[in-house]
Scaffold this active site. Structure first.
Site, PDB file in Angstrom:
ATOM      1  N   PRO A 117       0.838  -1.208   0.000  1.00 45.00           N
ATOM      2  CA  PRO A 117       0.000   0.000   0.000  1.00 45.00           C
ATOM      3  C   PRO A 117       0.869   1.252   0.000  1.00 45.00           C
ATOM      4  O   PRO A 117       1.874   1.326   0.713  1.00 45.00           O
ATOM      5  CB  PRO A 117      -0.785  -0.130   1.304  1.00 45.00           C
ATOM      6  CG  PRO A 117      -0.850  -1.599   1.558  1.00 45.00           C
ATOM      7  CD  PRO A 117       0.452  -2.154   1.056  1.00 45.00           C
ATOM      8  N   CYS A 118       0.477   2.228  -0.806  1.00 45.91           N
ATOM      9  CA  CYS A 118       1.373   3.353  -1.093  1.00 45.91           C
ATOM     10  C   CYS A 118       1.084   4.606  -0.280  1.00 45.91           C
ATOM     11  O   CYS A 118       1.805   5.585  -0.400  1.00 45.91           O
ATOM     12  CB  CYS A 118       1.313   3.680  -2.580  1.00 45.91           C
ATOM     13  SG  CYS A 118      -0.332   4.191  -3.136  1.00 45.91           S
ATOM     14  N   GLN A 119       0.053   4.605   0.568  1.00 49.93           N
ATOM     15  CA  GLN A 119      -0.324   5.850   1.237  1.00 49.93           C
ATOM     16  C   GLN A 119       0.818   6.432   2.079  1.00 49.93           C
ATOM     17  O   GLN A 119       0.970   7.641   2.185  1.00 49.93           O
ATOM     18  CB  GLN A 119      -1.555   5.637   2.129  1.00 49.93           C
ATOM     19  CG  GLN A 119      -2.843   5.467   1.370  1.00 49.93           C
ATOM     20  CD  GLN A 119      -3.068   4.036   0.908  1.00 49.93           C
ATOM     21  OE1 GLN A 119      -2.188   3.185   1.040  1.00 49.93           O
ATOM     22  NE2 GLN A 119      -4.229   3.765   0.354  1.00 49.93           N
ATOM     23  N   TYR A 121       3.930   6.213   1.420  1.00 48.40           N
ATOM     24  CA  TYR A 121       5.014   6.676   0.547  1.00 48.40           C
ATOM     25  C   TYR A 121       4.615   7.899  -0.271  1.00 48.40           C
ATOM     26  O   TYR A 121       5.453   8.718  -0.620  1.00 48.40           O
ATOM     27  CB  TYR A 121       5.437   5.574  -0.431  1.00 48.40           C
ATOM     28  CG  TYR A 121       5.942   4.307   0.214  1.00 48.40           C
ATOM     29  CD1 TYR A 121       6.801   4.353   1.311  1.00 48.40           C
ATOM     30  CD2 TYR A 121       5.576   3.061  -0.282  1.00 48.40           C
ATOM     31  CE1 TYR A 121       7.263   3.187   1.895  1.00 48.40           C
ATOM     32  CE2 TYR A 121       6.042   1.895   0.291  1.00 48.40           C
ATOM     33  CZ  TYR A 121       6.880   1.951   1.378  1.00 48.40           C
ATOM     34  OH  TYR A 121       7.345   0.806   1.955  1.00 48.40           O
TER      35      TYR A 121
END
Length: 416
Positions: A117-119, A121
């Protein structure tokens, strides 16, 4: 091509690999609604392989329920694992994947795909989270990706994430990721790719890392993924055959499209000739205050070619302002522009509100529907998302565009 799909989400990346003929050892995903979406899509591919898509169409038309669909498709429910990957689950998950390989009669995994999950980053995510981002456990989920590489030693891997990965934690996370990949026995190459270069009508940038097993590949080169639509495509092509709809409404069923699919929709696979079942053309409710702002935003664009700024709105229409701080996120209201070659990026925040994705037709006066968001992400119209509306928007916002994934999968298959 046997694939293990980590941090699967709704299956945007895996959709491309399904298209390339992949067999999946597992999809591992923490969100229960996304897992149900994955099961429904696996059912679609099972039925398509047997030439019995009519069963899937019955589901889209609500003639059968979801469990009946899964049963008729002979869905192997073990292939979709609803689990958060962490220290407490990693060994169990490895064992489950080994068991799945035996069950599908495959000896080993050829490719591992996915991205944490990229939140934590993303630049926007970091701005919203503030100091909390430093303690977010999602910062370190890439370590489990590396654990799977070590365990299954695939020929190749595809790791995707947001460009913010390069700068998150002052670059320390990326440094550890690169070292971990190297120590696992892989060459790697990394590039920032743009979805528009894959024919997606959206300005979406992603870090795509490709890895090659050192024991198999002595020479390697980063693939050329370029695959643009040969014609002149504008965002309006994604919207033109969908029926007029107001906010807080839903239009679904057979013969609901207003015209035949255009060349872009056919080329991209979003809507094929002969496909005539519209699903999830569903809009969220919008209050009168926001509707007034939507009209202003649409007029600003079409009459002045100007983006609406919240701080300027505060000066001209004070009665519409509901946020005390008018100087932060001044672009919070944005119109999807039909005359542009690409849309701005669909992100997970679309699950919270639709202000950043206002439909360009002032008479409809709403934010975009589920189906419209899915189309901007290049999901085919026969792709059905499971869960409540908010969960579906989140799945769409977090996904890799399937059209992008399709080109990546095709190239990876050629290199195996």
């Amino acid at each position: 091509m046997v694939v293990l799909d980590l941090f699967s989400g709704a299956g945007g990346l895996s959709e491309g690999f399904f298209e390339a003929g992949a067999v999946f050892a597992a999809h591992i995903e923490a969100d229960k609604h996304a897992c149900n979406t994955l099961k429904t899509r696996q059912s679609y591919w099972n039925l398509k392989a047997k030439g019995t898509e009519k069963i899937y169409e019955d589901y889209l038309l609500k003639k059968i329920d979801r469990e009946t669909l899964w049963d008729k498709a002979e869905l192997n429910r073990n292939l979709v694992i609803n689990e958060f990957i962490d220290n407490s689950s990693i060994e169990k998950l490895k064992k489950q994947v080994h068991n799945n390989l035996k069950e599908i009669n495959k000896k080993k995994i050829d490719v591992i795909i996915g991205g944490p999950p990229c939140q934590a980053y993303s630049v926007i995510g970091r701005a919203r989270m503030g100091e909390k981002v430093k303690k977010d456990e999602r910062n370190y989920l890439f370590r489990y990706y590396i654990e799977f590489l070590k365990e299954f030693q695939p020929k190749m891997f595809v790791f995707e994430n947001v460009p913010g990965l390069l700068s998150a934690g002052n670059g320390e996370y990326l440094k550890e990721l690169i070292q971990g990949i190297e120590n696992s026995g892989y060459h790697m190459e990394m590039k920032i790719l743009t979805a528009t270069d894959f024919g997606v009508l959206q300005n979406r940038k992603r870090v795509i890392i490709i890895g090659w097993n050192k024991n198999i590949y002595k020479e390697y080169i980063y693939p050329d993924f370029y695959n643009k639509f040969p014609g002149n495509a504008k965002v309006g092509l994604l919207l033109e055959d969908l029926p007029f709809i107001k906010d807080n409404s839903k239009i679904e069923g057979k013969n609901m499209y207003t015209k035949e699919p255009n060349d872009y929709l056919i080329w991209s696979g979003i809507r094929q000739k002969g496909f005539n079942i519209l699903t999830q053309h569903e809009t969220r409710p919008t209050n009168d205050n926001d509707k007034e702002i939507y009209k202003i935003a649409v007029k600003e664009w079409f009459e002045k070619r100007k983006l609406l700024k919240y701080n300027e709105l505060a000066e001209t229409h004070k009665h519409l302002i509901k946020h005390k701080n008018t100087k932060v996120f001044v672009n919070r209201f944005n119109v999807v522009k039909p005359d542009k070659e690409y849309s701005h990026t669909i992100v997970a925040h679309i699950a919270m509100d639709g202000h950043y994705y206002i439909h360009p037709d002032i008479n409809q006066n709403r934010s975009i529907s589920i189906r419209e968001a899915a189309r901007i992400q290049s999901f085919p119209d026969d792709f059905f998302f499971e869960g409540p509306r908010t969960a579906i928007f989140r799945q769409i916002g977090n996904a890799v565009p399937p059209l992008m994934a399709k080109t990546i999968a095709k190239k990876i298959k050629e290199m195996l």
